[in-house]
Design a protein around this motif. Structure first.
Motif, short mmCIF file in Angstrom:
data_model
loop_
_atom_site.label_atom_id
_atom_site.label_comp_id
_atom_site.label_asym_id
_atom_site.label_seq_id
_atom_site.Cartn_x
_atom_site.Cartn_y
_atom_site.Cartn_z
N VAL A 46 -115.80 -67.29 64.16
CA VAL A 46 -116.53 -66.03 64.35
C VAL A 46 -118.00 -66.29 64.71
O VAL A 46 -118.56 -65.65 65.61
N GLY A 47 -118.62 -67.21 63.98
CA GLY A 47 -120.05 -67.45 64.24
C GLY A 47 -120.86 -66.19 64.04
O GLY A 47 -120.74 -65.50 63.02
N ASP A 48 -121.68 -65.84 65.02
CA ASP A 48 -122.50 -64.63 64.93
C ASP A 48 -121.97 -63.51 65.82
O ASP A 48 -122.70 -62.56 66.14
N GLU A 49 -120.71 -63.60 66.22
CA GLU A 49 -120.11 -62.56 67.07
C GLU A 49 -119.69 -61.36 66.22
O GLU A 49 -119.50 -61.47 65.00
N PRO A 50 -119.53 -60.18 66.86
CA PRO A 50 -119.16 -58.97 66.11
C PRO A 50 -117.86 -59.18 65.33
O PRO A 50 -116.89 -59.74 65.83
N PHE A 51 -117.85 -58.67 64.10
CA PHE A 51 -116.79 -59.01 63.15
C PHE A 51 -116.50 -57.80 62.26
O PHE A 51 -117.40 -57.07 61.86
N ALA A 52 -115.22 -57.58 61.97
CA ALA A 52 -114.81 -56.51 61.05
C ALA A 52 -113.71 -57.05 60.14
O ALA A 52 -113.02 -58.02 60.46
N VAL A 53 -113.54 -56.41 58.99
CA VAL A 53 -112.58 -56.86 57.98
C VAL A 53 -111.60 -55.73 57.67
O VAL A 53 -111.99 -54.56 57.59
N VAL A 54 -110.32 -56.11 57.49
CA VAL A 54 -109.29 -55.18 57.03
C VAL A 54 -108.68 -55.77 55.76
O VAL A 54 -108.28 -56.93 55.73
N ALA A 55 -108.62 -54.97 54.70
CA ALA A 55 -107.89 -55.35 53.48
C ALA A 55 -106.76 -54.35 53.31
O ALA A 55 -107.01 -53.19 52.96
N THR A 56 -105.54 -54.78 53.59
CA THR A 56 -104.43 -53.83 53.65
C THR A 56 -104.13 -53.18 52.30
O THR A 56 -103.77 -52.01 52.22
N HIS A 57 -104.30 -53.93 51.20
CA HIS A 57 -104.13 -53.40 49.85
C HIS A 57 -104.63 -54.44 48.87
O HIS A 57 -104.93 -55.56 49.26
N ARG A 58 -104.70 -54.12 47.59
CA ARG A 58 -105.44 -54.98 46.67
C ARG A 58 -104.59 -56.02 45.94
O ARG A 58 -105.05 -56.60 44.95
N HIS A 59 -103.39 -56.32 46.41
CA HIS A 59 -102.65 -57.42 45.80
C HIS A 59 -103.44 -58.72 45.95
O HIS A 59 -104.06 -58.97 46.99
N THR A 60 -103.38 -59.57 44.93
CA THR A 60 -104.13 -60.83 44.94
C THR A 60 -103.82 -61.68 46.15
O THR A 60 -104.72 -62.32 46.72
N ASP A 61 -102.56 -61.71 46.58
CA ASP A 61 -102.20 -62.56 47.72
C ASP A 61 -102.71 -62.03 49.05
O ASP A 61 -102.49 -62.64 50.09
N HIS A 62 -103.43 -60.90 49.01
CA HIS A 62 -104.04 -60.35 50.22
C HIS A 62 -105.57 -60.27 50.11
O HIS A 62 -106.23 -60.16 51.15
N VAL A 63 -106.11 -60.31 48.90
CA VAL A 63 -107.57 -60.12 48.77
C VAL A 63 -108.29 -61.22 48.01
O VAL A 63 -109.52 -61.20 47.94
N SER A 64 -107.57 -62.20 47.44
CA SER A 64 -108.26 -63.21 46.62
C SER A 64 -109.30 -63.99 47.42
O SER A 64 -110.29 -64.48 46.86
N GLY A 65 -109.11 -64.11 48.73
CA GLY A 65 -110.06 -64.81 49.58
C GLY A 65 -111.38 -64.07 49.76
O GLY A 65 -112.33 -64.62 50.33
N PHE A 66 -111.44 -62.83 49.30
CA PHE A 66 -112.68 -62.07 49.37
C PHE A 66 -113.50 -62.21 48.08
O PHE A 66 -114.57 -61.61 47.95
N ASP A 67 -113.00 -62.99 47.14
CA ASP A 67 -113.73 -63.25 45.90
C ASP A 67 -114.88 -64.23 46.19
O ASP A 67 -114.64 -65.35 46.64
N PRO A 68 -116.12 -63.82 45.95
CA PRO A 68 -117.25 -64.73 46.24
C PRO A 68 -117.38 -65.85 45.23
O PRO A 68 -118.19 -66.77 45.43
N GLY A 69 -116.60 -65.82 44.16
CA GLY A 69 -116.67 -66.87 43.16
C GLY A 69 -117.74 -66.59 42.12
O GLY A 69 -118.72 -65.88 42.39
N ALA A 70 -117.57 -67.16 40.94
CA ALA A 70 -118.54 -66.95 39.87
C ALA A 70 -119.92 -67.48 40.23
O ALA A 70 -120.94 -66.96 39.78
N ASN A 71 -119.94 -68.52 41.08
CA ASN A 71 -121.22 -69.12 41.48
C ASN A 71 -121.75 -68.58 42.80
O ASN A 71 -122.79 -69.05 43.30
N GLY A 72 -121.03 -67.60 43.37
CA GLY A 72 -121.48 -67.01 44.64
C GLY A 72 -121.31 -67.90 45.84
O GLY A 72 -121.91 -67.66 46.89
N LYS A 73 -120.45 -68.94 45.73
CA LYS A 73 -120.24 -69.87 46.82
C LYS A 73 -118.78 -69.95 47.24
O LYS A 73 -118.36 -70.88 47.92
N GLY A 74 -117.97 -68.98 46.83
CA GLY A 74 -116.56 -68.98 47.13
C GLY A 74 -116.24 -68.45 48.51
O GLY A 74 -117.13 -68.14 49.31
#
Length: 430
Positions: free
Chosen positions: A63-91
């Motif tokens: 993606v780099g600095d090109e226009p970007f959008a996000v879709v989260a289809t629903h909140r199951h962990t196997d679809h949204v866990s990658g959006f967790d920034p982590g406890a240290n903010g580096k995830g």
């Protein structure tokens, strides 16, 4: 800006989960990218720790600095866990947020401003405690995983059921950091069936149709989930789910106060068969309970269709039959389901997420593919042995469906690629 010249689809190897990056080529102008889900419940065997973070880094490199959008289809962990920034903010979620998405698309049920009894956006009255019920069921799943699974794992008789409880239960535990990151990384676009989405304006020359989920007001049947439907589901015979699990009892509670009792291995030999039978029944009921929550969450899943020229790309998340039915029964939405070019296989190939009525639109009985000319591409993100079981025809991916996909489409599966790699499908726009 004219229509894109091509659409590149990257399906990432995340194990049991979904992660797709759609890149729309507007050369000589910058490409525009849409990330659909980013999550995993189980990595492929032998994967090094940090798989989802490596996937996020790969996405950032594209993606780099090109226009970007996000879709989260629903909140199951196997679809949204990658959006967790982590406890240290580096995830992984921090890496994605740093790409500065223009907006985040989510189902209407995730809108925090809705009253808990909302039937639809801006509704003041409706289905009692719909959103609160989902949150409460998340708590139940957490309690089952934390309190019951460790206890059941100690019993040889129910160890297999305990493994399924642990997997499905964790998938339904609300990932608070991921949910909050999705709410705050960019403006949110909460949508439902038939509603316009910001994605159409974001992608010149592309029409994006929201086919699901319906609101409760649009289709009341989305409140419930049926476990058996031989005309729609990809099974021979499935077991109906019931409800009856009792949760919340502590170790000190007694069902028969004042009567002699003996814990665990100290019980008389003559009664141990009954103890094992009761453990098995209790475990099965708990499994049914978390499956009910699993189904409820899937009925909130987005169903998106991207249309560009004569190409149609269908991304249904984990939508299952009650979610699909509204689109299949509504002519203005159903017409968009014809002549599909790319199908992201619903719910990792489960038996109830690709309705047979939908399949018959594409492949009428006694004929070839509807609108034949280009063979449909099917994209299956899955991991065998993690969900369901063959004994009751509920294994994921469902073998009968996989065989049909291989026969009728050009099927690509994450199970055929290595760690942190992706399938790369380029769709030329004629």
């Amino acid at each position: 800006m004219t229509a894109p010249k091509s659409i590149r689809i990257r399906m990432y190897q995340v194990g049991f989960g979904d992660c797709f990056l759609l890149s729309f080529d507007y050369a000589p102008k910058p490409s525009r990218h849409v990330l659909i889900d980013c999550g995993s419940m189980a990595s492929p065997k032998g994967s090094a720790p940090g798989l989802i973070k490596r996937v996020a880094a790969s996405i950032a490199g594209t993606v780099g600095d090109e226009p970007f959008a996000v879709v989260a289809t629903h909140r199951h962990t196997d679809h949204v866990s990658g959006f967790d920034p982590g406890a240290n903010g580096k995830g992984a979620g921090a890496i994605i947020a740093a790409l500065k998405p223009k907006f985040v698309v989510q189902p209407w049920t995730e809108d925090p401003s809705l009253p808990v009894d909302a039937e639809a956006p801006a509704a003041r009255r409706g289905m009692a405690l719909r959103r609160k019920t989902l949150d409460d069921l998340n708590v139940v799943a957490s309690q089952i995983v934390d309190q019951y699974v460790p206890r059941l794992r100690r019993s040889q008789a129910v160890r297999g059921i305990a493994g399924q409880l642990d997997f499905i239960g964790k998938d339904n535990i609300k990932n608070l950091r991921a949910v909050e990151n999705l709410m705050t990384m960019a403006p949110n676009d909460y949508v439902h069936a038939g509603r316009a989405t910001r994605l159409t304006r974001f992608l010149p020359g592309v029409r994006v149709h929201v086919l699901g989920p319906p609101t409760i007001g649009q289709y009341g049947k989305v409140r419930g989930q049926r476990a058996r439907d031989e005309e729609q589901f990809w099974h021979l015979q499935a077991r109906s789910l019931g409800m009856g699990a009792r949760v919340g009892l502590t170790r000190s509670d007694s069902l028969f106060k004042g009567f002699p009792s003996a814990p665990g291995r100290h019980a008389p030999v003559s009664s141990r068969w009954l103890i094992n039978a009761m453990k098995s029944e209790n475990a099965e009921q708990l499994l049914q309970l978390v499956r009910i929550l699993d189904d409820a969450m899937n009925n909130t899943s987005l169903i998106l269709l991207f249309e560009c020229g004569d190409r149609r790309l269908l991304f249904p998340g984990d939508a299952q039959i009650e979610n699909w039915e509204y689109a299949l029964k509504t002519p203005s939405l159903r017409k968009h389901l014809e002549k599909i070019s790319v199908y992201k296989v619903g719910h990792h190939g489960s038996l109830n997420a690709t309705p047979k009525s939908l399949w018959k639109i594409w492949f009428p009985e006694g004929g070839g593919q509807q609108g034949a000319g280009r063979r449909m591409v099917s994209l299956l993100s899955t991991l065998e042995g993690k969900h369901g079981k063959r004994e009751n025809d509920s294994e994921v991916p469902r073998r009968k469906l996989v065989d049909a996909l291989k026969s009728k489409t050009t099927m690509k599966s994450t199970e055929s690629i290595g760690e942190a790699e992706y399938h790369d499908e380029v769709i030329a726009i004629d």
